[in-house]
Design an enzyme around this catalytic site. Structure first.
Site, PDB file in Angstrom:
ATOM      1  CD1 TRP A 359       0.393  -0.353   3.131  1.00  7.79           C
ATOM      2  CD2 TRP A 359      -0.738   1.389   3.214  1.00  7.79           C
ATOM      3  NE1 TRP A 359       0.740   0.537   4.251  1.00  7.79           N
ATOM      4  CE2 TRP A 359       0.137   1.447   4.551  1.00  7.79           C
ATOM      5  CE3 TRP A 359      -2.044   2.260   3.790  1.00  7.79           C
ATOM      6  CZ2 TRP A 359      -0.373   1.528   6.388  1.00  7.79           C
ATOM      7  CZ3 TRP A 359      -1.979   2.621   4.812  1.00  7.79           C
ATOM      8  CH2 TRP A 359      -0.988   2.822   5.544  1.00  7.79           C
ATOM      9  CG  ASP A 360       4.468   0.749   1.590  1.00  6.51           C
ATOM     10  OD1 ASP A 360       3.358  -0.070   1.686  1.00  6.51           O
ATOM     11  OD2 ASP A 360       5.477   0.911   2.677  1.00  6.51           O
ATOM     12  CD  GLU A 497       1.764  -4.253   9.104  1.00  5.74           C
ATOM     13  OE1 GLU A 497       1.268  -4.141   7.885  1.00  5.74           O
ATOM     14  OE2 GLU A 497       2.838  -4.241   9.716  1.00  5.74           O
ATOM     15  CE  LYS A 610       5.037  -2.185  11.932  1.00  3.29           C
ATOM     16  NZ  LYS A 610       5.269  -3.363  11.356  1.00  3.29           N
ATOM     17  CD  GLN A 611       2.421   1.288  10.338  1.00  3.83           C
ATOM     18  OE1 GLN A 611       3.012   1.311  10.309  1.00  3.83           O
ATOM     19  NE2 GLN A 611       1.801   1.665   8.752  1.00  3.83           N
TER      20      GLN A 611
END
Length: 783
Positions: A359-360, A497, A610-611
């Site tokens: 998806w980046d 994640e 995580k983010q």
């Protein structure tokens, strides 16, 4: 004839002279460690989007991970899943004297430096060795792969014996003895098999093919001593298995410099029919040799100048930020595909993440190309269209309808996510992202919509985009579960994640709501404006009005947990019931330290993430949320984010600016921009973090520049760090270049166009009318 050769060499060297210091990345000294060697190789990668070459030392010291990677060349053979193939090398050079190889790992380095000239796309190297016999020699090299003709490569080698005169043996060739690294230490995976090796006095040729898909890769090269041209020499061709080596022996004299040139042509059977590869490659090489290196290098530099003219961003007042940002833009420039291909999470800098497309690509990387090089952006999206059949297979395999884009994609679009990996806790565990991180489906469509909105490319929307939008909407309609009057999406992984198997992830549900609403809107638009085309497409994919009505119903009633009192969006069902911790300590590098008792085996039971997840949702859809909502969610989630992803810092930089929490935005930006340059996560040896690279560009343009497009207007909400005097950039809005310079109290705007137009521009909620081809200076006050 001699004078002409000397003149040609002198002109070539002049073209390769270093640019000014602000354009250079210098790596001085040599540490004889595998990690240090490989980090340098990653950082000093050169390329053109068709092929990239890691910045390995020509003699390939022990511990190196040199490699050349071609966009879209994947193979499985003995690997667990299909992966990007390390291709044959043509940049190897080794120099021997008295039975000893001049190599940094076995000689004393009196001086060593590699310099990446980002303005010209050239990698330079200067090393002075002292071998165990006391012989001192200086080697200087310059290498490039052409930006104007992606199949061509060039290398200049200069050898100067400093304190001896003796026979010297110089080896170079075409190295097909290459393997991908495996999962376990020292495990090597073989993806290529030899097809043909040919040698001649003036050329060398190697052809190999991938073992599973049978894609042929050819390399033809010329290697010669350029100066002194009268130097006596002996030449000996050697073949070692899958490696061709040309050995030149000459008697060198102390203090004299010997110049060598290598010209290379790289092709694949995707461009040339297999039966014609040898003939076409050799003809291309001969033509290259006749034209001469000077002409090609000049054209290469001209192509780079044009790239930088569009893409450069100028920061006045902050040399460190300027240099780091230019490096990130350089990486984007060398990785734009020249044909319909995806961009992997590590670019073409290594086989890290197996070269797969995530998806980046659409969320972090694609915007740079949309606003600067829309033809490249189109290639990236055509890759998604060309893999639509694989996406359909993914959906069927999971028991759903429509098309499900793969979490990790390669040649066909069928999911190639590995089932096992060694994660943060350093144990082998199952990977669920391939079956649960389904937001990738709508991330792709987000890229399609953004591309169309900025470029106005109607032909792409009609020929490719609509089918992609409708088939992926069909997937979601079959993926949701109806509970009463509401719809839910169960068992997913969001951008965070750390938390697997969750229900109703906010990011996923919100982008799906948007996606289904977009699909219905496009269908209704086509009913009114091009019903004949729509009917043809509807018959092709069996699409009817009832299905579109279902999309609208799901979009309106898909669950999204929101507390109007706190203005917080719950990241997923039950998130607020988890054990709560906040990040209170940071290590010396500024990385968050986990609270006592929390580790990566139990972090899923906490609210630590995580983010950015909810914040990513708000960043993608800034006009859908109020300032109060942005502020409340930024304050809440920022202190619970561990930043264990290279994708995280740029989101927090941009959301901090959007929510009014500007104090840490610059720090987040610098972490993003320096992510690989300073090896912040200790894994840059495995390749460039492509999402961080794209995120650095977005942070400057969207964040500090405050630039966005809403409907038919430009929107600017700039904010500059205190030390920045000004920020200048250029983006494309359709066919119109937009030149913007931001100061602390005003902006300068020029919209170029072939016709005179008056366009609206919003600057901190004040609307101005802008006439094209006229420069405006507009004052602003930050609110």
């Amino acid at each position: 004839m001699v004078d002409r050769a000397l003149q040609e060499r002198s002109m070539t060297e002049a073209l390769l002279e270093l640019s000014s210091e602000e354009w250079l990345l210098r790596r001085k000294g040599f540490r004889n460690s595998e990690k240090s060697i490989q980090v340098n190789e990653t950082l000093l990668t050169i390329g053109n989007g068709y092929l990239n070459i890691r910045g390995s030392l020509e003699e390939l010291p022990p511990g190196h991970s040199g490699g050349m990677y071609l966009s879209g060349i994947y193979d499985k053979s003995e690997a667990a899943v299909e992966e990007l193939v390390k291709c044959p090398m043509w940049t190897d050079v080794s120099i021997w004297s008295e039975g000893h190889k001049f190599c940094l790992s076995t000689c004393t380095a009196l001086w060593h430096e590699q310099i990446l000239d980002m303005k010209k796309g050239v990698l330079h190297r200067t090393t002075t060795f002292k071998n165990p016999h006391g012989q001192i020699i200086t080697i200087e090299t310059a290498r490039l792969v052409s930006m104007h003709d992606v199949h061509l490569g060039y290398m200049l080698v200069k050898v100067t014996p400093r304190n001896f005169s003796a026979p010297l043996r110089i080896f170079t060739g075409l190295n097909g003895d290459v393997c991908n690294r495996g999962f376990f230490p020292r495990e090597m995976l073989k993806h290529l098999q030899l097809v043909r090796i040919e040698r001649g006095r003036v050329f060398m040729y190697l052809e190999m093919k991938t073992r599973e898909r049978g894609i042929h890769i050819s390399e033809a090269a010329s290697w010669k001593l350029v100066s002194p041209s009268f130097q006596s020499q002996t030449w000996e061709p050697r073949i070692y298995g899958e490696k061709f080596t040309s050995e030149i022996t000459l008697d060198v004299h102390k203090g004299e410099t010997y110049f060598f040139e290598k010209l290379a042509v790289v092709s694949t059977s995707r461009e040339i029919h297999v039966e014609e590869m040898f003939k076409r490659s050799i003809c291309s090489l001969k033509s290259y040799v006749r034209r001469g290196a000077k002409a090609e290098i000049s054209a290469h530099i001209d192509a780079w100048n044009e790239k930088w003219k569009q893409a450069d961003i100028v920061i006045n007042g902050d040399a460190e930020a300027q240099h780091a940002l230019r490096y990130n833009i350089y990486q984007l420039l060398i990785n734009g595909p020249s044909r319909p291909e995806g961009i992997g999470a590590k670019f073409l800098s290594s086989e890290g993440y197996l070269g797969h497309v995530f998806w980046d690509t659409e969320i972090f990387i694609l915007p740079f190309y949309i606003y600067n090089f829309p033809d490249i952006a189109r290639n990236m999206l055509l890759y998604r269209y060309n893999t639509l059949e694989g996406a359909k297979k993914n959906a069927r395999k999971m028991g759903y309808k429509g098309a499900k884009y793969a979490w990790e994609s390669a040649t066909t679009g069928e999911d190639v996510t590995p089932r096992f990996a060694s994660k943060l806790e350093r144990t082998i565990r199952l990977i669920y992202t391939g079956t649960e991180e389904d937001h990738i489906v709508s991330d792709v469509i987000y890229g399609v919509e953004k591309y169309f909105r900025v470029t106005g490319d109607v032909s792409f929307l009609k020929d490719y985009g609509l089918e992609m939008v409708f088939l992926t909407a069909r997937f979601w309609a079959s993926r949701v579960v109806k509970k009463g009057e509401r719809y839910e999406i169960l068992c997913v992984i969001g951008p965070d994640e750390f938390h697997e198997h969750v229900d109703n992830n906010a990011y996923t549900n919100f982008i799906v709501k948007w996606h289904l609403r977009l699909a219905a809107m496009l269908f209704k638009y086509m009913v009114k404006n091009n019903v004949d085309f729509l009917q043809e497409l509807s018959e092709k994919i069996s699409l009817g009005n009832q299905e579109v009505d279902d999309w609208v119903d799901i979009s309106r009633n898909l669950k999204l947990s929101y507390d109007p009192e706190t203005k917080l969006f719950e990241q997923f069902d039950g998130y607020f019931s988890l054990k709560d911790y906040v990040i209170e300590r940071f290590d010396r590098k500024g990385h968050p330290v986990l609270p006592r008792g929390v580790h990566y085996r139990n972090i899923q039971s906490t609210r630590l993430i995580k983010q950015a997840d909810v914040l990513s949702m708000m960043l993608l859809f800034p006009h859908a949320f109020s300032d109060d909502e942005k502020l409340a969610n930024f304050d809440y989630y920022e202190q619970r984010t561990v930043h264990k992803s290279s994708l995280s810092h740029c989101i927090h930089a941009m959301m901090g600016l959007a929510s009014g929490r500007r104090s840490r935005a610059y720090n987040y930006f610098m972490k993003t921009a320096l992510f690989d340059l300073e090896n912040l996560h200790g894994n840059s040896a495995l390749g460039i973090h492509a999402a961080a690279v794209g995120g650095a560009w977005q942070t400057v343009i969207y964040g500090f520049g405050g630039f966005s497009i809403k409907s038919d207007r430009l929107v600017l909400k700039p904010w500059l760090p205190k030390k920045w005097e000004s920020l200048s950039f250029c983006v494309r809005w359709g066919a119109r270049p937009v030149e913007i310079t931001v100061y602390h109290d005003r902006v300068s705007v020029l919209i170029r166009s072939e016709e005179e137009l008056t366009l609206p521009l919003s600057l901190y909620r004040k609307t101005h009318k802008i006439t094209t081809n006229k420069t405006y200076e507009l004052p602003y006050c930050i609110v």
